[in-house]
Design an enzyme around this catalytic site. Structure first.
Site, mmCIF file in Angstrom:
data_model
loop_
_atom_site.group_PDB
_atom_site.id
_atom_site.type_symbol
_atom_site.label_atom_id
_atom_site.label_comp_id
_atom_site.label_asym_id
_atom_site.label_seq_id
_atom_site.Cartn_x
_atom_site.Cartn_y
_atom_site.Cartn_z
ATOM 1 N N SER A 238 0.837 -1.196 0.000
ATOM 2 C CA SER A 238 0.000 0.000 0.000
ATOM 3 C C SER A 238 0.868 1.240 0.000
ATOM 4 O O SER A 238 1.983 1.224 0.528
ATOM 5 C CB SER A 238 -0.918 0.001 1.232
ATOM 6 O OG SER A 238 -0.363 0.817 2.243
ATOM 7 N N LYS A 239 0.331 2.301 -0.572
ATOM 8 C CA LYS A 239 1.191 3.478 -0.722
ATOM 9 C C LYS A 239 1.444 4.177 0.603
ATOM 10 O O LYS A 239 2.392 4.940 0.728
ATOM 11 C CB LYS A 239 0.653 4.433 -1.792
ATOM 12 C CG LYS A 239 -0.664 5.068 -1.514
ATOM 13 C CD LYS A 239 -0.981 6.035 -2.654
ATOM 14 C CE LYS A 239 -2.425 6.482 -2.575
ATOM 15 N NZ LYS A 239 -2.892 7.089 -3.800
ATOM 16 N N ARG A 240 0.639 3.891 1.608
ATOM 17 C CA ARG A 240 0.903 4.479 2.921
ATOM 18 C C ARG A 240 2.058 3.767 3.627
ATOM 19 O O ARG A 240 2.822 4.370 4.343
ATOM 20 C CB ARG A 240 -0.348 4.415 3.796
ATOM 21 C CG ARG A 240 -1.327 5.542 3.546
ATOM 22 C CD ARG A 240 -2.605 5.333 4.336
ATOM 23 N NE ARG A 240 -3.174 3.994 4.117
ATOM 24 C CZ ARG A 240 -3.844 3.647 3.021
ATOM 25 N NH1 ARG A 240 -4.023 4.517 2.054
ATOM 26 N NH2 ARG A 240 -4.347 2.443 2.888
ATOM 27 N N ARG A 241 2.145 2.464 3.411
ATOM 28 C CA ARG A 241 3.126 1.657 4.131
ATOM 29 C C ARG A 241 4.416 1.408 3.355
ATOM 30 O O ARG A 241 5.486 1.333 3.923
ATOM 31 C CB ARG A 241 2.501 0.271 4.377
ATOM 32 C CG ARG A 241 1.930 0.051 5.720
ATOM 33 C CD ARG A 241 1.652 -1.436 5.911
ATOM 34 N NE ARG A 241 0.902 -2.049 4.827
ATOM 35 C CZ ARG A 241 -0.384 -2.360 4.903
ATOM 36 N NH1 ARG A 241 -1.058 -2.114 5.985
ATOM 37 N NH2 ARG A 241 -0.993 -2.935 3.885
ATOM 38 N N VAL A 244 5.787 2.142 -3.317
ATOM 39 C CA VAL A 244 5.074 1.435 -4.382
ATOM 40 C C VAL A 244 5.140 2.132 -5.732
ATOM 41 O O VAL A 244 4.712 1.578 -6.734
ATOM 42 C CB VAL A 244 3.570 1.239 -4.035
ATOM 43 C CG1 VAL A 244 3.411 0.398 -2.790
ATOM 44 C CG2 VAL A 244 2.854 2.566 -3.885
#
Ligand code: GLU
Length: 472
Positions: A238-241, A244
């Protein structure tokens, strides 16, 4: 697949280009090219709150970076979902005219009141009320009451979706605007898409889309849903974690060919042990039937190892060219005029065997172009132990005259080390830190030779003075 196959990649321009998107694009691309088919790029830009034109440009240039562009006859588009709004509206109205859609004036609250729950979905209340269009009335698609909708998926096999769990979903909003599932199906039909190959997150929408294809009189495409990509904790990327964005990997100096090779192995493999191979071979070997269902681990370490191998494969000239963006201009930590390409070329071959990503080139060569070596605190502490001062003095003496060749430099330092009863490795450490600022880097004697006698001795003196200074 045949040469009339038409696949598509249909990204929504809502952010940076996700590596998962790149993987989908590459699988579609391989199939299109294998069969002299077409790869259609369709930008799904109907979510006007989240779309931005710069993301569209980002998608197009990131695709081009991994070899997917209109330079190749397999490429078609880009088409824009928003440009077919009329076609999508027409499709909605045709479904209504054919009795395959109905208007509904229920609010969410009313439905919840009747069903006693926010969760159960629409209760088909308006299905037989025969409402005509009025502003604010949504258009719904009546799904079959019983039985199952079967999605035959190349990757996941036969999947049965019980029809009673597929609510009569909305296809056009109260203002007449088509919703995503409809727009997606209508565009695919219009573009003659034969194979829909996309991420698994779209599987839940597939029965609805298949029902729409059929209701619109089209034979549904071949479906293939690609396994999710997960991080080392087995969480969906995910782009938060996680990192990516393909753009970020490119900006760090991952080579496009390494990224392509690595991404193509996420959920697919050619069935032998060869992991690194040219794109043409990957393309020729790729088979949708061999894509696995198991989630695919995006292993940045492995990607880095691939990248290192690809860096090693470059010719020296290609390597120099690939490094230049980090060394010239604004990315470099020195003034543009401080950079000397000829000097860089003299050590490029040594660096090429060591890099994992191109951005690392800076720390291998910065000491050549900065006025002072970039002393790294840890390296200094490690190398400048008691005895370092004496070793620096001996090195200075050994190198202050005689030949300035790698052999002579080595012999000189060996002799100096022996004087102190030290092995060459130990003796090198303070000298290396004095000259380059770090304990690790390119081979010392080659480095020193390139820097030249004058600058080398000046750096040894500066380090000695720093050591002698109070509090050093
Ligand atoms: N626009 C969707 C997305 O970016 C893709 C839909 C599809 O491939 O059918 O996730």
């Amino acid at each position: 697949m045949s040469n009339t196959s038409r696949v598509r990649f249909a990204p929504s321009p809502t952010g940076m280009f996700h590596v998962g998107g790149a993987r989908s694009a590459l699988f579609n691309w391989a199939l299109a090219r294998q069969h002299q088919g077409r790869f259609v790029l369709r930008i799904e830009d109907t979510d006007t709150d989240r779309n931005r034109p710069e993301w569209v440009d980002g998608i197009i240039s990131a695709l081009a970076a991994i070899g997917i562009s209109d330079k190749d006859p397999a490429f078609e588009g880009p088409y824009f979902q928003s440009h077919n709004a009329e076609g999508q509206r027409e499709a909605a109205l045709t479904l209504y005219a054919d009795g395959k859609a109905y208007y509904c004036d229920c609010t969410r609250e009313k439905v919840a009141q009747r069903t006693g729950s926010q969760q159960v979905g629409y209760d088909r209340y308006c299905r037989d009320r025969g409402l005509a269009y009025e502003e604010g009335r949504a258009l719904r698609f009546p799904t079959p009451n019983e039985g199952v909708t079967v999605v035959d998926d190349v990757v996941r096999g036969r999947i049965e979706f019980p029809n009673d769990a597929i609510e009569d979903f909305v296809i056009a909003r109260g203002n007449g605007a088509p919703v995503f599932v409809l727009a997606n199906a209508v565009d695919d039909i219009r573009e003659g898409i034969t194979h829909v190959i996309r991420g698994e997150e779209h599987l839940a929408n597939t029965p609805k889309q298949q029902l729409l294809w059929e209701a619109l009189g089209a034979a549904p495409p071949v479906w293939a849903h690609l396994p999710v990509i997960v991080n080392e904790k087995r969480q969906k990327l995910s782009k938060r974690r996680d990192k990516v964005a393909l753009e970020d990997y490119l900006a760090e100096g991952y080579l496009p060919q390494a990224l392509v090779n690595y991404l193509m192995l996420l959920g697919w493999g050619p069935g032998d042990d060869v992991e690194i191979r040219p794109y043409e071979e990957l393309e020729a070997l790729f088979r949708l039937e061999d894509v696995t269902r198991a989630s695919a681990f995006f292993d940045v370490k492995k990607l880095s190892a691939f990248n290192g191998e690809y860096i090693r494969k470059l010719s020296e000239e290609e390597f120099v060219t690939a490094c230049l963006p980090w060394l010239e201009g604004s990315k470099a930590p020195w003034a543009a005029e401080a950079f000397d390409e000829a000097v860089f070329r003299s050590v490029a071959g040594l660096a090429q065997t060591r890099l994992t990503v191109l951005a690392e080139i800076v720390k291998y060569v910065d000491w050549l172009f900065l006025d002072e070596p970039p002393y790294e605190e840890q390296s200094w502490a490690k190398a400048m132990k008691p005895g370092a001062e004496a070793m620096l003095a001996s090195a200075r003496e050994a190198w202050s005259e005689g030949d300035w060749t790698v052999e002579a430099l080595k012999a000189g330092l060996e002799a100096a080390a022996a004087e102190h009863g030290l092995k060459l490795g130990k003796a090198q450490a303070p000298v290396r830190v004095a000259v380059t600022g770090r304990t690790v880097g390119l081979p010392l004697f080659e480095s020193v030779q390139v820097l030249g006698r004058k600058r080398t001795l000046a750096r040894i003196d500066a380090a000695a003075a720093k050591l002698a200074a109070p509090g050093a």
